[in-house]
Design an enzyme around this catalytic site. Structure first.
Site, PDB file in Angstrom:
ATOM      1  N   ASP A  39      -5.902   1.821   9.682  1.00  0.00           N
ATOM      2  CA  ASP A  39      -7.353   1.603   9.614  1.00  0.00           C
ATOM      3  C   ASP A  39      -7.810   1.060  10.966  1.00  0.00           C
ATOM      4  OD1 ASP A  39      -9.962   0.816   8.851  1.00  0.00           O
ATOM      5  OD2 ASP A  39      -9.324   0.484   6.792  1.00  0.00           O
ATOM      6  N   GLY A  50       0.773  -1.235   0.000  1.00  0.00           N
ATOM      7  CA  GLY A  50       0.000   0.000   0.000  1.00  0.00           C
ATOM      8  C   GLY A  50       0.807   1.288   0.000  1.00  0.00           C
ATOM      9  N   GLU A 104       3.491   3.981   6.275  1.00  0.00           N
ATOM     10  CA  GLU A 104       2.235   3.277   6.058  1.00  0.00           C
ATOM     11  C   GLU A 104       1.328   4.139   5.199  1.00  0.00           C
ATOM     12  OE1 GLU A 104       0.472   0.839   6.002  1.00  0.00           O
ATOM     13  OE2 GLU A 104       0.061  -0.114   7.912  1.00  0.00           O
ATOM     14  N   LYS A 106      -7.392   6.735  10.311  1.00  0.00           N
ATOM     15  CA  LYS A 106      -8.849   6.763  10.530  1.00  0.00           C
ATOM     16  C   LYS A 106      -9.239   6.952  12.000  1.00  0.00           C
ATOM     17  CE  LYS A 106     -10.750   4.256   6.569  1.00  0.00           C
ATOM     18  NZ  LYS A 106     -11.499   3.050   6.144  1.00  0.00           N
TER      19      LYS A 106
HETATM   20  C1  PRP Z   1      -3.590  -2.320   4.308  1.00  0.00           C
HETATM   21  C2  PRP Z   1      -2.815  -1.023   4.438  1.00  0.00           C
HETATM   22  C3  PRP Z   1      -2.257  -1.089   5.819  1.00  0.00           C
HETATM   23  C4  PRP Z   1      -3.272  -1.920   6.567  1.00  0.00           C
HETATM   24  C5  PRP Z   1      -4.076  -1.034   7.458  1.00  0.00           C
HETATM   25  O1  PRP Z   1      -2.703  -3.329   3.950  1.00  0.00           O
HETATM   26  O2  PRP Z   1      -1.804  -0.922   3.453  1.00  0.00           O
HETATM   27  O3  PRP Z   1      -1.002  -1.735   5.843  1.00  0.00           O
HETATM   28  O4  PRP Z   1      -4.120  -2.543   5.595  1.00  0.00           O
HETATM   29  O5  PRP Z   1      -5.148  -1.720   8.031  1.00  0.00           O
HETATM   30  P1  PRP Z   1      -5.273  -2.035   9.577  1.00  0.00           P
HETATM   31  O6  PRP Z   1      -4.939  -0.783  10.328  1.00  0.00           O
HETATM   32  O7  PRP Z   1      -6.741  -2.410   9.709  1.00  0.00           O
HETATM   33  O8  PRP Z   1      -4.368  -3.171   9.906  1.00  0.00           O
HETATM   34  P2  PRP Z   1      -3.172  -4.712   3.302  1.00  0.00           P
HETATM   35  O9  PRP Z   1      -3.018  -5.806   4.320  1.00  0.00           O
HETATM   36  O10 PRP Z   1      -4.533  -4.562   2.680  1.00  0.00           O
HETATM   37  O11 PRP Z   1      -2.079  -4.965   2.217  1.00  0.00           O
HETATM   38  P3  PRP Z   1      -1.549  -3.985   1.059  1.00  0.00           P
HETATM   39  O12 PRP Z   1      -0.649  -2.970   1.716  1.00  0.00           O
HETATM   40  O13 PRP Z   1      -0.798  -4.910   0.162  1.00  0.00           O
HETATM   41  O14 PRP Z   1      -2.735  -3.339   0.376  1.00  0.00           O
END
Ligand code: PRP
Length: 188
Positions: free
Chosen positions: A114, A55, A110, A142
């Site tokens: 979320d 991400g 990051e 968030k």
């Molecule tokens: C997403 C984003 C953060 C994480 C945040 O990664 O990039 O690393 O979720 O969410 P959280 O606070 O609820 O843990 P994801 O696991 O979707 O992988 P990506 O980075 O490959 O999209």
């Protein structure tokens, strides 16, 4: 501001609720963050900027070009554990940074905090590697997590609780290449 025709072309026709942050708004904020980070550490101290993939890849690329001092860069990929906010020092890395963290100022980059699960699992593991300091720089926050083991020192935007895509953020691996951040209407 992208017009609706451009948005539809870029999203392949997927319905966006709205554009939340334009490319211009993101660039302005990333410029500010990069300069704040550059000024936050003593001049001769080594800094390792660590991007969490996938991400953060666009944010990381833009951010480091706004840090006007020497830094080294590395990446990590963490396995996804699904929902939940349980704090745990255990996390499986699918890609481990090549650089040692010991004795360095480490900045974990990051795209979004979320639920906070990812941060709460990663931070203890990285702390255990003995960095001189460890801080988090998140483009979006968030503020949903009841408790974070570490609050990001730098936050681009306090984000609304919507399904955000673009500028690295995906829905089922799509939309990462959007230059703006939008909210997706009723994702499946
Ligand atoms: C997403 C984003 C953060 C994480 C945040 O990664 O990039 O690393 O979720 O969410 P959280 O606070 O609820 O843990 P994801 O696991 O979707 O992988 P990506 O980075 O490959 O999209």
């Amino acid at each position: 501001m992208p017009d609706s025709v451009e948005v539809r072309a870029r999203t392949g026709g997927a319905e966006l609720e709205r554009v939340v942050y334009t490319a211009e708004a993101i660039a302005t904020r990333v410029y500010e963050m990069g300069h704040e980070i550059g000024a936050a550490y003593p001049e001769s101290d080594p800094i390792l900027v660590l991007g969490l993939l996938k991400g953060s890849f666009i944010f990381m690329a833009d951010l480091v070009r706004e840090i006007a001092r020497p830094v080294t860069l590395d990446f990590l990929v963490a396995s996804s554990y699904g929902a939940g906010t349980v704090t745990s020092g255990e996390v499986r890395l699918l890609y481990d940074p090549e650089n040692t963290l010991e004795g360095k100022h480490v900045i974990l980059v990051e795209d979004i905090v979320d639920s906070g699960t990812t941060m709460n699992r990663l931070i203890p593991m990285l702390e255990a590697r003995g960095p001189r300091t460890l801080e988090v720089c998140a483009l979006l926050h968030k503020h949903l997590a009841p408790e974070l083991v570490k609050e990001p020192k730098w936050v681009g935007f306090d984000a609304p609780n919507e399904f955000l895509i673009g500028y690295g953020l995906d829905h089922s691996e799509n939309f990462r290449n959007l230059p703006f951040i939008g909210s997706l209407r009723t994702p499946e």
